[in-house]
Every structure is written in C-alpha cells, then in structure tokens.
Design a protein around this motif. Structure first.
Motif, short mmCIF file in Angstrom:
data_model
loop_
_atom_site.label_atom_id
_atom_site.label_comp_id
_atom_site.label_asym_id
_atom_site.label_seq_id
_atom_site.Cartn_x
_atom_site.Cartn_y
_atom_site.Cartn_z
N LEU A 133 -3.82 -26.26 -33.98
CA LEU A 133 -2.43 -26.13 -33.55
C LEU A 133 -2.14 -27.03 -32.36
N LEU A 134 -2.99 -26.98 -31.34
CA LEU A 134 -2.74 -27.78 -30.14
C LEU A 134 -2.77 -29.27 -30.44
N GLU A 135 -3.67 -29.67 -31.32
CA GLU A 135 -3.74 -31.09 -31.68
C GLU A 135 -2.45 -31.53 -32.38
N GLU A 136 -1.95 -30.67 -33.27
CA GLU A 136 -0.70 -31.01 -33.97
C GLU A 136 0.48 -31.06 -32.99
N LEU A 137 0.58 -30.06 -32.14
CA LEU A 137 1.69 -30.02 -31.18
C LEU A 137 1.59 -31.17 -30.18
N ALA A 138 0.37 -31.55 -29.82
CA ALA A 138 0.19 -32.68 -28.90
C ALA A 138 0.70 -33.97 -29.53
N ALA A 139 0.38 -34.15 -30.81
CA ALA A 139 0.82 -35.36 -31.50
C ALA A 139 2.35 -35.39 -31.62
N THR A 140 2.95 -34.26 -31.95
CA THR A 140 4.41 -34.19 -32.08
C THR A 140 5.08 -34.44 -30.73
N HIS A 141 4.53 -33.83 -29.68
CA HIS A 141 5.08 -34.00 -28.33
C HIS A 141 5.00 -35.46 -27.90
N ALA A 142 3.87 -36.10 -28.20
CA ALA A 142 3.70 -37.50 -27.81
C ALA A 142 4.70 -38.39 -28.52
N GLN A 143 4.95 -38.10 -29.80
CA GLN A 143 5.92 -38.90 -30.56
C GLN A 143 7.33 -38.78 -29.96
N ARG A 144 7.66 -37.59 -29.47
CA ARG A 144 9.00 -37.35 -28.98
C ARG A 144 9.22 -37.82 -27.55
N THR A 145 8.16 -37.79 -26.75
CA THR A 145 8.31 -38.08 -25.32
C THR A 145 7.62 -39.36 -24.87
N GLY A 146 6.66 -39.84 -25.67
CA GLY A 146 5.88 -40.99 -25.24
C GLY A 146 4.76 -40.63 -24.29
N VAL A 147 4.60 -39.34 -24.00
CA VAL A 147 3.54 -38.88 -23.10
C VAL A 147 2.37 -38.38 -23.94
N ALA A 148 1.25 -39.07 -23.88
CA ALA A 148 0.08 -38.68 -24.68
C ALA A 148 -0.59 -37.45 -24.08
#
Length: 219
Positions: free
Chosen positions: A6-21
């Motif tokens: 779950l955290l890996e998926e949410l991290a990837a989605t968050h990075a796509q939306r914000t540009g923050v890895a």
C-alpha cells in the motif's frame, strides 16, 4: 510489512501528483521499531498504532503529527489445492485449528493476538508443538506455500497475492483480530512541509480505494 504494498503504491501516486519522491523501506515491525529506537532518523514511520505510541513516548517520533492510516484484519490461508476448510464461525475455525498438523503465525501484532485467542479458547497447550512462527520479515504465506505449515494466519494484506496459497478469507467476526496501522513524523527530519503533505494524502479520500484493494479499510 502489512502496509508495504500500500505505501509503495501511495508513494508512487503522490510522487506523480506532486513531483516529490517518497522512498519506502519495508522491514518487519519489530526491526523497524528497533531501528527507530536506536536513533536512526526517518521522515515518517508507519507501524501498528501502539508501536507508534511507544516510540512517541520515548521521544523518537512526533506524536502531534500522528495519523491513523488503515484498519487491517487477519486472514487464514492454506496451501494451493488443499482442502478448503470452513472458517465461517468461531467454532468451525477452532476445529480447523485443532485439526491442523501445523499452524503458522507472525512476529507482528497479529501473531501476539492470535496466541491470546488460542489461550482464550483453551487450546494453547495442545498446539504448542504444532506452532510455527515466521521469522521477522518473512510472510506467513511463504511458509504455507512451501508446506512448512498447513494453516497460516496473518494480516489479509500480507496474504493477498502470494503464489502457492489459497486465501480462505478473514477470521469470523467473533474471532477477528484488527490492527490499526498509523504513521508519524520522525524527530530530526528536515522536510516537515513535505511530510505533512504526504501524511495528508495517505489519510485522504483519494487513498481509500487503494487501501481496500490491498485488503484493508481506511482508519
């Protein structure tokens, strides 16, 4: 480990939306707590809620920023193509456990609660020689898949998707073991604004569908 996917998926989605890895390092809960207690610095730590509280109490995490992420239930698995057991009621689950040649459980909070359940049922002593505890970071499903255990108990999220097992389903309501997983900012981090945005996203309505897909419910 229950929240790894779950955290890996949410991290990837968050990075796509914000540009923050966001880099997620997943280890067993016992090891994660030990490393934080030993002084390693992380921007965010995600663990069972009571483990987060203990680290807050010792000054290792920022309790003011703590958020509850998911409610996670325990499920039961057998090896693929093994007979499907009835676990629909408290009585039928107890019978399945008593008749199993070996029972695997985790080192995490679900494992502690499962042993307490066996004690409440009065079958702790008769199971003593048939209990198999998965090493930290090793999925219970892996033990079941290779035949090291006939019956396996772990968080549903950790059993979903493991090859070589059949997931019988969650524990019946009267026996269900529910763990709340939470997250909190680490002490000494330098990216407080990014951390707050990450925690806000992980508790937003946008994250709910992913949580359900990974076998958990929004907290």
């Amino acid at each position: 480990m229950a929240t790894k996917g779950l955290l890996e998926e949410l991290a990837a989605t968050h990075a796509q939306r914000t540009g923050v890895a966001v880099s997620v390092e997943a280890v067993g809960g016992v090891e994660a707590a030990r490393r934080v207690s030993a002084g390693e610095t992380f921007d965010v730590v995600a663990l069972a809620s009571d483990a987060i509280d203990k680290l807050v109490a010792t000054g290792k995490l920022d309790g003011s920023g703590k958020v509850d992420l998911v409610r996670s239930n325990v499920g039961v698995a057998v090896r693929s193509n093994a007979a499907r057991l009835d676990i629909s009621t408290d009585d039928s689950l107890r019978t399945a456990v008593r008749e199993a040649s070996s029972v695997a459980y985790s080192t995490g909070p679900s494992g502690v609660a499962l042993l307490a359940l066996f004690k409440r049922w009065g079958i702790e002593a008769e199971l003593q020689d048939r209990l198999v505890q998965a090493p930290p970071g090793v999925p219970v499903g892996a033990l079941v898949a290779r035949g090291d255990a006939a019956l396996g108990f772990q968080q549903m999220s950790e059993l979903i998707g493991i090859e070589g097992i059949d997931l019988l389903g969650p524990l019946p309501a009267e026996s269900q073991i529910t763990t709340i997983f939470s997250a909190a900012p680490g002490i000494g981090g330098t990216q407080s604004e990014a951390v707050r945005a990450w925690l806000d996203f992980m508790t937003s309505d946008e994250s709910a569908e992913a949580k359900r897909r990974h076998g958990m419910q929004p907290a």
